[in-house]
Design a protein around this motif. Structure first.
Motif, mmCIF file in Angstrom:
data_model
loop_
_atom_site.group_PDB
_atom_site.id
_atom_site.type_symbol
_atom_site.label_atom_id
_atom_site.label_comp_id
_atom_site.label_asym_id
_atom_site.label_seq_id
_atom_site.Cartn_x
_atom_site.Cartn_y
_atom_site.Cartn_z
ATOM 1 N N ARG A 58 1.512 2.440 -6.704
ATOM 2 C CA ARG A 58 0.481 2.625 -5.689
ATOM 3 C C ARG A 58 0.254 4.123 -5.495
ATOM 4 N NH1 ARG A 58 -1.099 -1.064 -2.041
ATOM 5 N NH2 ARG A 58 0.867 -2.209 -2.187
ATOM 6 N N SER A 66 -3.482 3.808 -1.071
ATOM 7 C CA SER A 66 -4.562 2.978 -1.608
ATOM 8 C C SER A 66 -4.228 1.493 -1.478
ATOM 9 C CB SER A 66 -4.803 3.319 -3.085
ATOM 10 O OG SER A 66 -3.642 3.056 -3.848
ATOM 11 N N PRO A 67 -5.224 0.625 -1.304
ATOM 12 C CA PRO A 67 -4.932 -0.800 -1.135
ATOM 13 C C PRO A 67 -4.501 -1.509 -2.412
ATOM 14 C CG PRO A 67 -7.297 -0.403 -1.058
ATOM 15 C CD PRO A 67 -6.642 0.948 -1.063
ATOM 16 N N PHE A 68 -4.944 -1.035 -3.565
ATOM 17 C CA PHE A 68 -4.636 -1.706 -4.831
ATOM 18 C C PHE A 68 -3.440 -1.054 -5.525
ATOM 19 C CE2 PHE A 68 -9.001 -3.634 -6.222
ATOM 20 C CZ PHE A 68 -9.061 -4.357 -5.038
ATOM 21 N N PHE A 89 -4.141 -6.776 -6.615
ATOM 22 C CA PHE A 89 -4.217 -7.176 -5.215
ATOM 23 C C PHE A 89 -4.097 -8.690 -5.159
ATOM 24 C CE2 PHE A 89 -6.226 -7.678 -0.998
ATOM 25 C CZ PHE A 89 -5.676 -6.596 -0.306
ATOM 26 N N ASP A 139 -12.382 -7.970 1.253
ATOM 27 C CA ASP A 139 -12.285 -6.634 0.689
ATOM 28 C C ASP A 139 -11.440 -5.775 1.633
ATOM 29 O OD1 ASP A 139 -12.749 -3.938 0.026
ATOM 30 O OD2 ASP A 139 -14.845 -4.263 -0.448
ATOM 31 N N LEU A 142 -11.293 -2.737 2.043
ATOM 32 C CA LEU A 142 -12.036 -1.589 2.568
ATOM 33 C C LEU A 142 -13.258 -2.006 3.379
ATOM 34 C CD1 LEU A 142 -11.850 0.913 -0.436
ATOM 35 C CD2 LEU A 142 -10.314 0.675 1.526
ATOM 36 N N THR A 155 -11.566 -9.031 -8.709
ATOM 37 C CA THR A 155 -11.024 -8.082 -9.685
ATOM 38 C C THR A 155 -10.985 -8.756 -11.053
ATOM 39 O OG1 THR A 155 -8.789 -8.725 -8.959
ATOM 40 C CG2 THR A 155 -9.677 -6.660 -8.116
ATOM 41 N N ILE A 175 -13.995 -4.011 -10.565
ATOM 42 C CA ILE A 175 -14.131 -4.672 -9.261
ATOM 43 C C ILE A 175 -15.561 -5.183 -9.181
ATOM 44 C CG2 ILE A 175 -13.957 -4.421 -6.770
ATOM 45 C CD1 ILE A 175 -12.124 -1.978 -7.308
ATOM 46 N N PRO A 212 -14.019 2.004 -8.519
ATOM 47 C CA PRO A 212 -12.640 1.666 -8.147
ATOM 48 C C PRO A 212 -11.855 2.795 -7.491
ATOM 49 C CG PRO A 212 -13.116 1.158 -10.471
ATOM 50 C CD PRO A 212 -14.197 2.052 -9.967
ATOM 51 N N TYR A 267 -10.151 2.267 -4.105
ATOM 52 C CA TYR A 267 -9.232 1.127 -4.138
ATOM 53 C C TYR A 267 -7.925 1.477 -4.846
ATOM 54 C CZ TYR A 267 -13.260 -1.610 -2.678
ATOM 55 O OH TYR A 267 -14.344 -2.097 -1.975
#
Length: 235
Positions: free
Chosen positions: A59, A63-65, A107, A128, A130, A138, A193, A214, A217
């Protein structure tokens, strides 16, 4: 008269080459050339450039992904390889043979593999991270060899529909499948994405307007329009 036709033809050819070169220079910025040279260096000898690589499950910052595979992030979202083409995702080159570099879910979401998909998977993300008011998908592809022998994990056979997977779940391994056995691609993962069509289905990933940058993310600058001069890496 033949000589005049020859001169006109040569002039037309030269004009076409100038137009093509102009297009290439406009869309393939210096950063793209630099990255391309590093992709070639990586493919020749990955062991000499391990500091360029990202890691599956890593990570970047907050970031979320997670990063979906190991390797060098060579080609970016909105790169252009030919006239009229805009790259819809990112290409990560593992630097090894087919069926060796793992690919994991970036994710959590609901995985689908269409009955005719040899090398591809798509994961529905209901919210999502975000923009929680929308659904996104994805997309992972090139998980097969040049003949179409799949490297997707056996838990996800053709026809798999809406199977829940956690972030970090092993999805399969990088391959070089292009759909044409006579024209394999380099061993890599293409990751993108994809936007939802508003009725719970994914849009056509082949059109860049149906995909998202991306970068936010993944926590990496993977938008070619940013003019990246180097390989994107986690801080």
């Amino acid at each position: 008269m033949p000589r005049r036709r020859l001169i006109l033809a040569a002039g037309a050819l030269l004009g076409g080459l100038v137009l093509a070169a102009g297009y290439w220079l406009f869309f393939m910025r210096p950063g793209s050339f630099n990255r391309t040279s590093k992709v070639l260096a990586w493919l020749r000898n990955p062991a000499a450039h391990r500091e360029w690589a990202v890691r599956a499950g890593q990570r970047c910052g907050d970031s979320p992904f997670l990063l979906p595979t190991d390797g060098l992030v060579g080609f970016l979202w909105d790169d252009s390889f030919r006239i009229g083409h805009r790259h819809q995702g990112i290409d990560i080159f593992g630097g090894g043979p087919v069926n060796a570099t793992p690919v994991v879910a970036a994710f959590s979401g609901y995985l689908t593999r269409m009955p005719d998909w040899k090398s591809s998977l798509i994961v529905r993300i209901p919210q999502d991270p975000l923009q929680p008011e929308r659904q996104i998908w994805t997309y992972y592809t090139h998980l097969a060899d040049e003949q179409g022998n799949s490297f997707i994990a056996p838990e996800f056979p053709p026809g798999t529909n809406e199977v829940y997977v956690e972030a970090g779940t092993l999805l399969g391994y990088q391959g070089n499948y292009s759909g044409d056995p006579n024209n394999p691609v380099g061993v890599h993962l293409h990751f993108s994405i994809v936007l939802d069509d508003g009725s719970g289905k994914f849009l056509n990933e082949l059109k860049i307007q149906n995909t998202l940058d991306p970068s936010p993310y993944l926590g990496l600058p993977v938008n070619a329009r940013l003019g990246m001069q180097d390989i994107p890496r986690c801080p």
